[in-house]
Structure formats: structure tokens, C-alpha cells
Design an enzyme around this catalytic site. Sequence first.
Site, PDB file in Angstrom:
ATOM      1  CB  CYS A   1     -21.078 -15.108  10.446  1.00  0.00           C
ATOM      2  SG  CYS A   1     -19.768 -16.233  10.943  1.00  0.00           S
TER       3      CYS A   1
ATOM      4  CG  HIS B   1     -19.192  -9.222   9.193  1.00  0.00           C
ATOM      5  ND1 HIS B   1     -20.417  -9.689   9.630  1.00  0.00           N
ATOM      6  CD2 HIS B   1     -18.327 -10.254   9.323  1.00  0.00           C
ATOM      7  CE1 HIS B   1     -20.284 -10.947  10.016  1.00  0.00           C
ATOM      8  NE2 HIS B   1     -19.031 -11.314   9.842  1.00  0.00           N
TER       9      HIS B   1
ATOM     10  CG  HIS C   1     -19.010 -12.733  15.107  1.00  0.00           C
ATOM     11  ND1 HIS C   1     -20.248 -12.499  14.557  1.00  0.00           N
ATOM     12  CD2 HIS C   1     -18.321 -13.422  14.161  1.00  0.00           C
ATOM     13  CE1 HIS C   1     -20.301 -13.020  13.354  1.00  0.00           C
ATOM     14  NE2 HIS C   1     -19.144 -13.595  13.090  1.00  0.00           N
TER      15      HIS C   1
ATOM     16  CG  HIS D   1     -33.037 -61.238  30.771  1.00  0.00           C
ATOM     17  ND1 HIS D   1     -33.129 -60.009  30.173  1.00  0.00           N
ATOM     18  CD2 HIS D   1     -32.989 -60.996  32.114  1.00  0.00           C
ATOM     19  CE1 HIS D   1     -33.135 -59.050  31.080  1.00  0.00           C
ATOM     20  NE2 HIS D   1     -33.048 -59.626  32.280  1.00  0.00           N
TER      21      HIS D   1
ATOM     22  CG  ASP E   1     -29.026 -62.453  34.877  1.00  0.00           C
ATOM     23  OD1 ASP E   1     -29.954 -61.999  35.564  1.00  0.00           O
ATOM     24  OD2 ASP E   1     -28.606 -61.889  33.839  1.00  0.00           O
TER      25      ASP E   1
END
Length: 1762
Positions: free
Chosen positions: A558, A694, A737, A1344, A1529
Site C-alpha cells: 500500500c 494513511h 484506498h 500426424h 482421426d
Amino acid sequence: MEFVYFSNEFPKDDLHDIYRGLHNHSKHRDFPLLARFLNEATAAVKDEVRRLPTELKRLIPPFDNLLSWVENKELREGLLCGAIDGVLLIVAQVASYIGYVESHPEELRNMSEASLAGLGIGLLASTAISLSTEQADLPLAGADAVRLAFRMGVHVFGVSENLEARDLSEKPETWACVVHNVDPAVAQKELDAMQPAGEVPETGKVFISAISRTSVTVSAPPQKLKALLNKCEFFRKARYIELPVYGGLCHAPHIYSAQDTESIVRGASLNARRKGLEPVVPVYSTSSGQPYAAKTATELFECVVSELLRQAICWDKVIAGIVDSAKRTATTEATLHCFGNSIPLNDLDKAFKSDMPELRVSTNNLVPWIFQNEPRDTAPRGPAQSKLAITGISCRFPGGATTTEKFWEILEKGLDVSRKIPADRFDIETHYDPTGKALNKSMTQYMCPIDEPGLFDAPFFNMSPREAQVVDPQMRLALVTAYEALERAGYVGNRTASTKLERIGTYYGQAADDYREVNQGQEVSTYYIPGGCRAFGPGRINYFFKFAGPSYSIDTACSSGLAAIEIACRALWNGDVDTAVTGGMNILTNPDGFAGLNQGHFLSKGHNACKTWDATADGYCRADGIGSLVIKRLEDAEADNDNILGVILGAGTNHSAEAVSITHPHAGHQAYLSRQVLRQAGVDPLDVSYVELHGTGTQAGDFEEMSGIMDVYAPLTKRRSKDQPLHIGAVKSNVGHGESVAGTTALIKVLMMLQKNAIPKHIGIKTEINPKFPKDFKQRNLHIAFEQTAWPQIPGKKRLAAINNFGAAGGNTTMVLEEGPVREKQQADPRQSHVVAVSAKTKASLTGNIERLIAYLEANPATDLADLAYTSTARRYQHTHRVAMATSDVAELTKKLTSSLSKVDSIGPVGKSGPPQVAFSFTGQGASHKSMNLELYRDVPTFREHIHHLDTIAQNQGFPSCIPALDGSFPQDHEHSPVITQLALVCTEMALAKYWASLGVKPDVVIGHSLGEYAAMHVAGVITASDAIFMVGRRAQMLQEKCKIRSHTMMAVRASVAQISESSGGKRHTIACVNGPSDTVLSGTKEQMNEIQVPLEAAGYRCIKLDVAFAFHSEQTDPILDDLEAVLESGVVFQEPKMPYISPLLGKTIFDGKTLNANYVRRATREAVNFLPAMQNAIDIEAVSEETVWVEIGPHPVCAGFIKSIVPSTQLAIPSIRRNEDNWTTMSSSMAALHLTGVALSWNEFHRPFESSLRLLDLPTYAFTEKNYWLQYNGDWCLTKGNTFYSAEKEAARAAEPQPSVGSDLQTSTVQQVIALEVEGNAGVVVMKSDLMQGDLLVAAHGHRMNGCGVVTSSIHADIAYTLGNYLYRKIKPKDKVPAMNMTDLLVTKGLVAQNKTKYPQEFRVTAATPDITSGQIMMSWQNVDDNEPFATATLILGDANDWLSSWESMSHLICSRIDSLERMAAEGKASRFTRNMAYTLFASNLVDYADKYRGMQSVVMSGLEAFADVELTTKESGTWTIAPYFIDSVAHLAGFVMNCSDAMDAAKNYCVTPGWKSMRFAKPLTAGAKYRSYVRMIPTKDDPTVYLGDVYIMQDDEIMGMVGGIQFRSYPRILLNRFFSAPDKAMTEARAGNAATVTPQVTIPKPPSSLKTPAPANPSRRDSGVESKPLPPPQPKQAPPSTDSENSTISKALTLIATEGGLEISDLGDDVSFADLGIDSLLSLVISEKFRSELGVQVSGSLVLDYPRIGDMRRWLEEHY
């Protein structure tokens, strides 16, 4: 005489203020010795502390300077209090003395007749002055005194501790008391009586340590001393006072010996000893009253230390000794220097007045200067001591705060801008669960978002649309706000020393990568790394602005933003950079962050920003935010004439190391940091009038922070006075924030408060204030502004503020700043006319910029025009689309600006091909004034100085001064001598040329008219300025001596030579100048000119007599020619011209070094000026062109008219000076005109002489042409991530249990090894591992082949899925029949390509898992062994094969009818028929080369994207399979054949692959040797034309027995085939093998969800899935406008390709446009280059954008070679 007294008491002034003042003075350049002393003293003490035993070292906390000791009450009252206060006293005295000497250099210079004395530890301070032969010795000698004071204090403590140990729990007690009004002898007698010898230990006796005439000081261990004083009647009756002596016994001869002295002095590392310093000023002993007889530094130190330890003080003896010395020297004056008033000094003063009444005695306190002379406005000692100026700010904050003014409106109105999380981040409806029980969901619906964070002007920042869409919006907005902050700061690169590009760095805080993790991660692209990795945020800013300084991305959670600013400040203080661009950035798009912070109890669930300080505060509200600031050292900002919004005095960061947890704040550490920063800044905490907290609105954070703030800024011990109120606030209550931007937001808020002189109301307390807070706000003068409160400026005092910022990772950052200095203009700008410029990169932005400026002027009609001109030219970037106007009035300017709006469309960019050619034309004498009054001479120091230099040269050569003809000291009609007039002309022209050069206007070619040739030759480098003056002056003298003034004249005739000859009637004349087609000058006697004037005017030609003393270029000059040539031949050196020299004598352009010589000057004096043929020749040989910009150098424009008459299309010809017009009016018009042609003017130099009279205006920022570039997060995959059912609790419990053994009852060609199996009730998970390099699996992959590589086909994945599904079902339900399985939602995100080297393993694993087999689902995922990220996912759905067959019955007829239709079309030649060999040959040539086992299609009929195939499966099954991949296939890859072999697809440019399907199911088994018929029709999707969908039906005997539904294919540019289908190299393989053991597969049994549904695939690739949601898809190139490029030309194709790849329009690709302007960077250049080679056959390197930086460059290269 001078006498300096060093007391043993601190000055009465506040010691904090003394040290703070000394610290502040030491920062300035005037106090180098003071600074060095403080540094040396600190270093000496640190060295001594380092040497202490551990038990003593622990007593002294770490310190960076000795000021911290002053503030540490605990330390000063601790065990080593004597050492601590001894050091502080000596430092205060020696530092005050040194500072006084440096601030009063006329005093205390000669110390040869001075004397020094001191009491107690002050005596040791006097040694520093005694040993300093010169002032430079003071820091080192003073540091020695400090070191010895510390050593002695520690030594005394050690000895005294043995006499009486101190109880630290009790207050310290004194070791000495002064007893008044007693006789010392009587006092000693009483002590002896009370302490008989032998009855009381010597070391415990009370003794006399100091004596005066009427008092004694008695010392002893505290308890002994107290007992005697109470017991002894003599002392009890006497008046005694306890002295603040707490460090132990001194002046005790019965305690200490010479050995103690030697231990302290001889054991020390002393500068004086090392340098051989000797006493030069006498120091008086307090025991003898005489100066010490020491000869060396060591001896002096030993004398003093011995006296302090072993000798009683007798001040009366010192007084007597000093008075006697004064009497001996017969001095008449004495100055007693001291450090505050004291009794001993008063006694000395009385003694002087009593014994020497004639002596004039004065007292001088060396302390008050510290407060009276506040640090002057002098330069700091170095960068480390500089204050830092904030010169520019910009922001994008929630609530529509796109400017700082809009941000202030939010604060002023007290708005809470929280709202529901917008849809462009994520769907809050699906990601929200208020209970917190749902996995990965947020418990809050609210945030404080930036509106439309995707808005961005990509072309402005040289980004292609494609790149802009990928680059993290927080990085984009950081770039935008950095530009705006720099713009508001008046930044122009390299304008000043502090803006050198090499000395500028960027520092930004960023703590999250939401966009990269979620939005970009859906489709990883070329710009994934440079668009998302944090380092590229500040790096991109550096790259755009060409900053060569460092760039840092800072993550401290932060506090990232303020920590980044603090690091930027450190860089400035360290001298690493001279300007810092810094800030923070935060854009929230990842729902995980909300879920995680909710789980950590950070976030508020309510609809509010942050309830800071509220009793019900329950966490914070997340917020977006981008803030940028520009920071410089204060002295640089003032030198640069910047606006100073605030001044940073100090900043620091530490860590809450002692907090109860890493995320918990710690008040002590926060307070420590605040004190440290205030101390470094030299600021009294009570002078701070505002603290921005803060204030996240968490119970723990608010209480801890408030405690720390009160402790430092509003303490109870030293309270604030009534006129020192402290206000506190927290911006998070308004805008939430912002996490990594929180500190930046707070800083910008405070800067706006300083600007607005107000404290906005605090809105965080919704109910009542936190009850844990202290209740004494009023007593502490601490306030919360519940309504807006004035914060006015106070004359003579600067407002101070502090900012607190904390990070969840434990970091604390604090900053202290003050308001900026108020600067008044010294005087008004004398210029009557000014140039105001507005520019932009595009026409749309130019319009916007003009409109914004008009609005500003209408709102601020009293704007100072000079300030406006200065700001808009010297303090702004000048872009290629421009308007500029010379004006003398704001109202007039507003009208001109309004009028210019209608002309913007006709304004083209300037300077795209570089700046235009500039030519200087130098005017002849015919245009000169008799007596010029030059404002340039009056107002421009550099011009005036150059004129003076030239005039000095002229006078040194014996000529009269020409200044009277220039400076206005004579009336304009005053006629000077020819020598003065001609010298004034040539000097003016040479000075003008140099002045223009300083403004950035330098000639590329020159021409001089008549007398103007001399200045032209000088500027061309042919002759020196001295020679030019000599030539003109001697020639004028010769004319004056040998020719009669005014006997001849010259006449300008508006006619050509031919016309004059025809109309002159034979009258005698000489052609002197041929200036233009109809501009000629004649010379002759006055009578001749009068005679010829009559017929010429009668013929209609205008004639004007020139006001000249001689008829140049005529026979009148003949008498001087021989002498002139001879003089020049011997006295002048001619050089080769450095640029083309257009000769009006020869009518041609000269380049050589021989033509221009003495003879040339002779001829030029006599012969005609052929200006017209000279210009025509220059045009013919292209020495100049119509694009050339002409600047006339001379007192009045003459040549400009000639040039325009010769070249009517000349772009621009402007004057420098115009007769009877203010110089600044002329210059302003000319500068504006030059600016509009693209000449790179130095506006800074133009305004520099007047900068003290000018101020930077806060004009509106650039009007960007923004579009929304945004990658939308789609769906809810962040909720699932493939781990929807993961249970941490179960995983932990199971980790402790014995792991079940994995049986080896499953092994097939694709499932080689089961490595994990776990079954629990109806849940189970199985993990397999296979090596692609092994056996049948490798054969299947290589069967393939794509791009020459073996690729694992989807049918192999299908076999694995069916195998593991069957296996897992049998393990869970061993007695049940395995049902049919539908493989759904297969998604392959990355192809598994076989490596070339089979000796290295290439392993992958597959997991099958179900939380409950009765749900009918088994989840599948494929991973490489070294990576837990799946590259494929699917779900098996358990079903009934008979139900499938029934559902397909209705479709069978339709499919059969389509097949029949295709058969008919083939018979009619309307469809294509392929045999087996033809089909697979074509398939192999286009994409996939199948092995024979895969080649099941016996024939294919295809029309467009529709086809059917007759299939026969191979009779041999090699390998062990559940469903052989060859079979799957064969019946399914018809779809791939259609997509890659149909004439409906552009197979030459693109290829198509499938990332998967929606479902695959077979109601009957596929059998070897059986015959099937497959049918498919593929159709493009609506959302993306590159994605196609279809259903493959598998039929047997006209019945559908299987189906691959929703099979998807996506088209890719063929150029990318290598990228996606290349074998991995050996290094990658080895790395994978080496890392395999480190990745453990998760085998946790999934937890059943509340409602089971088919899960979305984990982290899908949008590229492969075809699921895209882009608000701004890459635009297709529009049809190019008509051009010379034919549609099929290489150039046209190249432009189309560039536009396509860059997401541009062809209309954007003008010849003057650079690739950089289009945002085509090196990455995109590589792609384009590759496509040039593969698609166009154009061989270019990958550095296309470097080789041909502009479109036109590339076009010309293509024209030449292709």
C-alpha cells in the site's frame, strides 16, 4: 582583546531549536566548516560507541546524527547521561562558534591576542579553538574535543558506578551541590570534622570540587552527599542548590590518577595529534588561573582532562589571570564572547569594570545568530542538502477526477465516490457472495473506480491499436499522467541543465498486475510481457520521453506510490538524477484481489469509501488511481523558472518490525520514522500544521496511527500553543484506498490544499469517532475538520505538512513538505508583441487544444500575454500540427484562435521530412536607416554584447564607433558619416545572423546584396568578422577620401533592363542592380538620374531615388578600386565557403575556395549586382527551391520582395527588422511564420533575457484523441481455475495419512504409468504419466506430422480420456458396467509437439477426477511434468449409448440427403471428388502429413465447406488402445481436410487447427476393417470470422453411430506455423527432465459442489478457443484512397499487410508518417518482416523500422527493387 568563554551549562534557549537551527544552516553552501564539524563529531562518537563493551553499547540506540540524542529523553537520563550531555554541550558550543565565524566573516578573524576559558566540560570545548591554526582546522579539532568528552563521560561512569550504582527505576540524583555564602576554609574544616581520617573511606568522602569567594561546590556519591547535607548542621543551615550533575564524580583528586587521564587521552584516535596541531590561543586553567603551558595537542588535552578529573575549580583565579593579562597588554577594548549569559561571565565583566574602569567591555552572545539568521536563500552545500520542489502533477482518480481541479471538487464537496464494481472489471453478480462461503468470491460489491480506464490516445504515444489494447491500462495512464505532469511543469527536454535527458529518471509504485493476470492472460500475445510486466511501466515512460536515467518499479504494497516518490527523492539527494518523474498506479480488474482481501478481513462490506476514524470502521474500500509528479531540487526549479507547488523537506521509509503480525501497524515504529524525517528536515513537529494520515478505516490501523501521530506532532509533554493548531485528514474517506497509489493520492491532496489555502472536510466519521482514541484532542490543540477550514498563508512563515503512508507488508513511509516560495516578477516584459503557439500531433487534438486555450482565456481575461507566449512556446512541446500567431493583446488573440478553428482541417503536419532549408539574404545599404534605434540592442544582452564586440574590433582598427547609429542616441534622421553608416549596417547584420543562430535558425545557403555581401561572406565562413569590418571600413574611408559625397546617386526603377533600355531615350546610365524581373537599380550622377527619370516615368515605370552617399556599382567607385584590391590582397585571408554562396556578381552559386578573393570584392564594388540571374542559377542547380525558407538579414526587408518576384511560389521570406516598426513586432511575426514551417526554433533562448519577468502559466493540458482500448475479462473462470473442489483441510489431513499404493493394472500405449490413485466413496482421482518418446505413442505422434514435426493429435487425447475414465469408473464402481462416455469441452491451449531427440524423455501427465461419480462427470486435465498449468482440459459425461442412437435417428435422414446432394453435384462437376491418395497428398501439402494408419478416408466429395468421406479403418491395430487414435482421426479428420483443402479457404496464406470440440461420443465401437461414412459442414462464427464451427457425423449403414459435435477450427496466418509447431530443443528438454521431479501432481479428491455443472476450462486461451470479447477489435484496413499504386502492386500489398498487422487503416500510412508514430515497434516489425518474406517475396531484415523509418522510405525502396 577577544575572550571566549565556554560554560558548563547549556544555553537557556531550547536545545532542540539550537540543534535544529545548526542542522539547517549546515545544509547551505555558506557553512561548509559547520557541516564538516557536525559530520566529523558524529563520526567520532559513532567510532567510540563501536568500541564500547556490549553492555554499554546496548545503552545507546542507533543514530544518524547527534540531533537524535537531544530528542531522546530516556538516553539523556540514562546511565551514560554524563557522556551524552557532555557531547551535546561541546557540539552546541563548537558548532555555534564555527557557524558564527562563517556567518560573520569580519569577526573573530585574528585570534592571536585572544584568550579562552571554560568551566567543567566547556573547558574541553575551548581546546578546539586553541588548536586551530586556521579556521579549516576547527572541524577536526572540535571532533577531538567531542570524542574526549564522550570517552571521559564513559570513564567517569565506570568509576562512579563502583562508588554508587544507580537504580534506573528511580530518577537520577545529583553528585554535586553548590553551597552559597560560606567561607571555603570553614566549609573544608566542617567536612574534615564530619569525616575523620580513617573512619570514612577516602572514596566515599564528600569533598569540595569548586571554590569561589562566597561559595563552594561539594561532591560525593548521591547517598553520601545527601546524608552529609542532612546530618551536618553547618550545611543544613546554609543555602545549597543541587546541580544537574548526574554522570558521576569529577574534580576528585582522591579518586582519579594520571593513569585515568592517560587512558582517556592516549587511547583516543585524535585528528590534532595526527595533524601535529599545536595550541595557538591560550586556555586558562580553572585551578591555577594561568594559561596551560602545553606545547602539543596531546599535552593540552591531557592538561584539560586531568583538571576535569583531579583539580577543583577556582574561577576567581581565572578572573584574576585574565584581568592581569589585559593590564599587561594595555588593551582599551575587550569583547567577551559567550554562549548565553552566565554568572561566571558576569563576575569577569564586573572585575574588568572594577579593576580597569577605562576598558570598554562588550558582551557578544554566539547563539542568537542561529535563530536571527534563518538559512538564507543561498544554494545548498550539495544535492544531499537540497530541498526538493514539486513542479508538476497530474492524476486520474475515482469519481471522474481526470484533473487535479476535479479531484479538488470531490474533496471540497465532501463526496464519497464509492460505487458498485463496474461491469468492465468483472461481473459482480457472479463474483459476489456476502456470506464469504463461496470459493473465490468477494464479500463486497463496492469499489472506487476510475471512469473508463481504457481511454487512451495510442497514436500519440506511438502505439499500434493492437499493442495499446494489450498494455496494462495503469501503465498507459501512468504514461498519460506523466506527460500531463511534465506539461504542467513546463518541461521541454534538454532546455536546461536539470532537464538533460541523461539526468531524468522515473520511479513508480505498483503493487498488482490485475490486467496481466486476468485480462491479458486470456490471450497471451506478442505484447504480453512488455504490456504487462511491472518494469515496463516506468520503462515505457523513459522510452517515450527518451529519458536515459534510471527507471524503477517499486512494490511495497500500500505504500508503493509514496515509497517510489521517496526513492525518487533519494536519487535527487544522491545526485543520481536532476529531475524525477514519479508516482503510483493502480487499476483493479482481478476479482481474486477482492476475494483475498475479504478473506484477510481488510475490506469493508458496506457502500462507502473508508470510514476512517469511525467507531464502526470495518475495513477499506479498494480504489483505482494514477498519480504522477515531477520533482527537482529546489535550486534547479528556481533557476528553471518553474512553478513550485510544494517543497519536500524530508522523506523516509522504515518497517514495523515489532508489530504483532506482518500486516499489523506499529505506532512506535511509525513515530520513530516521523521523528527521524522531521529531524533530517530540520523541522519542529509543533510547526507542522497539517498531517495527512494513511487512515484506511481499519480498527487496528486507525488506532495505531493516531497514537503515533499524537505522540510526535501533538505531545502532552511539550504542548502546542494556541496559535499552533494541528489538523489531520485522510483522503481515503473520499476516494477509497488506492493501495499502491494511496500515498501519491495523499500527496496530491496536500499540494491542492496548499494551492487552495483550505483544509477539506473529513467525511470518514459516519457515526461517532473511534472510542479508543484519546479524549484530549482539545488539550493537544488537535483538530479534525468536519467542515472546510481555511489554511491561510502566514506572512514570514511557511506552512508545513506531513504525510503518513503505510504498507500491508509492514513498510512505513513519511514525508514532510512546506509550501513553495512566493516569487515576484522583477519587472515587466518590455516586448510589445508576442507569439502564442498551439500544437498537436493530430488535427483533432489541435482543435481540442485550441478550444481549451480559448476557454482558458475567456475564464482568465487578465492573463499576462507575455506569460502566455512564454508558456506556449518555450515551456511546451511543439508538435507537428501547429497554429501560431503574433499578437499584442489577449482579446485579439482570442479572436485569432477562434478564427483558426475553421482552418484546422487545412493545416498539414510540419517537419515530417525534417526541417526546411533555410537561406539568409543580407540586405545592402539602400535599406539602412540613417540612425537606427534597435530594441534588440536595448533588450537582448547577447545581441548587445556582440555588437559591442564588433564595435571594439572596429575601433581597434582605427574606425569610429558605430554604436551611436544603433542605440537610439540620435534622431532617426540624423546623418552619420559613410564609415559609421556602413559599419553599422555590416555589424548589425553579423549580429543579427548570430542572434538568429542562437534562436536555432542557421542558414544552409546565403546570398548578399551589394554591401550585404560582406556579412554574407562572414556567415558563410569565407572571412572573419574582423576582416569584414576591415573591408567595409577601409572601403568606406576610401570612398569618403576619393569620391565626392552626394555627387552621384542611385535610383530604383520598377522595370526590367530591357524595358529601361527601350524607354530611356538614350539617356546615359549605369545598370547597378538587376534585382528581379521588374526591379532594376540605376547609378550615375544626379543629373543623369534626373534626366533618365523623366522618360521612364513617362513610360509608366515607377522610379525612387535611394538615400545613399555614393553611387555604388558605377564609375564613381573607379578611383578606389586599385587601392582597395591591393589592401585586401595583403590584409585579408579568404577561405572556402562552408555552405553554398549565391554570388550576385557572377550570377551563379559558388562552392569552391578560389573564386571569392580580393579581385572579387573589387569587381563587386564596381560591377552590377546580378541578383536575378544569381537566384535563377541557384534554382536551376537546386541550391534552393520553392520550399526554401528565406530570412532577410538587415535593417529593412528588400531582398524578400526580389525573391518572391523571382520565385513566386516561395514558401516563406521574412524580415528580421522592419523600418519604423518595433523590432519585437517584426521578430514576433517572423518567429511565428518560421515556427509554422517546421524550423526548430529555440524558444527558450528567445525568452531567456526576459525570464525574470515571465511566469509559467498552468494552461490546459493536451487534448488527447482517446479511444477505449480494453480486453474484457470474460466469464467466471477466476472462480474455478481448475481447482473448484480443492479442500485445504482435506489435503492437510490426508498428507498425514499413509499414501495408498498405486497398482500397475493399467498400461496402454498412451497411458504408460499410473502414478497416483485415490478413491474415497464415490469420489476418486487418478494421475497417469507417459513419455512421448516411448513406443507406440511416439509412432502415433509421428504419424500426424505438421510443419515436419510429430504432433499429438486430439484423437490421442481422446484415447487417454476414455482409458482413464473407464479405469477410474471401474475403481469406484467395480461391480457396475462402465457406461458410455461423452468427451465434452475439449480445449487444447497448446499443441504437444514431439521433440527431435528421442533419447531425452518428454513426459506429460493427465489427471482424471470426480467429486462424485454419481454426478456423471469426470474432469480431465493435461500438464507437462514440470508445469502444473494445464495445456488441455476436458470433461467426460457419463451417458447411455442407446439414448444417443435414438436422439440421432431424426438427423440420419437429413445427413443422408445432404450426402446424396453432394454425390449429384460431384457427378455434375459442381463438387470436387478426391481419391484417397489425392486427398491425403493435398492434406499433406497444406498442413498435415498423415501416416498410412491414419489414412482411413477412401474418397472425399467436397463443395465449399461441406463434404462427406467414405472411410475404411485399417485392419491392423499396432499398440494397445481403448479407442485407437488412428480410428478416431480417420472418421473425424474430414473437418480438418475441409478447413485446409477447400477452395473456400485461403490455404496459401492461412492454416486451420482445432483447439477442441464440444462433444465426442461413439454409440458403437470403431472396428478395424469396418466401413463408415463421415459428413461435415463448417460455418464461420458471427463474432470472429477466423473461427469456424461444425458437427462431424459418423454413419454406418446409413445410421449415425458417432458424432464429434461443435468441433472448432481457427484460422492462423501461415507465417506463424513455425512458432506453434516446432520441435522443442534439447536445452528445453533437459530442463524439463531435470525439473520433472520437483513438480508433484495434486491427487486430492475433489469436494462435491453444491450444484454440479460442467466446469469452464482452466485459464482458456482466447486465441485457440475463439471466444473473444474485445470492445475494440483490430480494425480491418479500409480501401486505400486513389493513388499511383495499383491494387496488385507490391507496394499496395505491403501497405495492406502493414495496416492489417498494426490494426491500422491504409489512410494512416502517408509517406511522411514514421513507423514509430504508428506504434509499430521492433516486435511487430519482426512479424511484418517475416510476412514480407513469406507472402510478398520481399527480402527485408527484421530491423525494418530502423532501415526504413518512414513509410515513404520503405515505398521508395520497394519501387526501386520490387
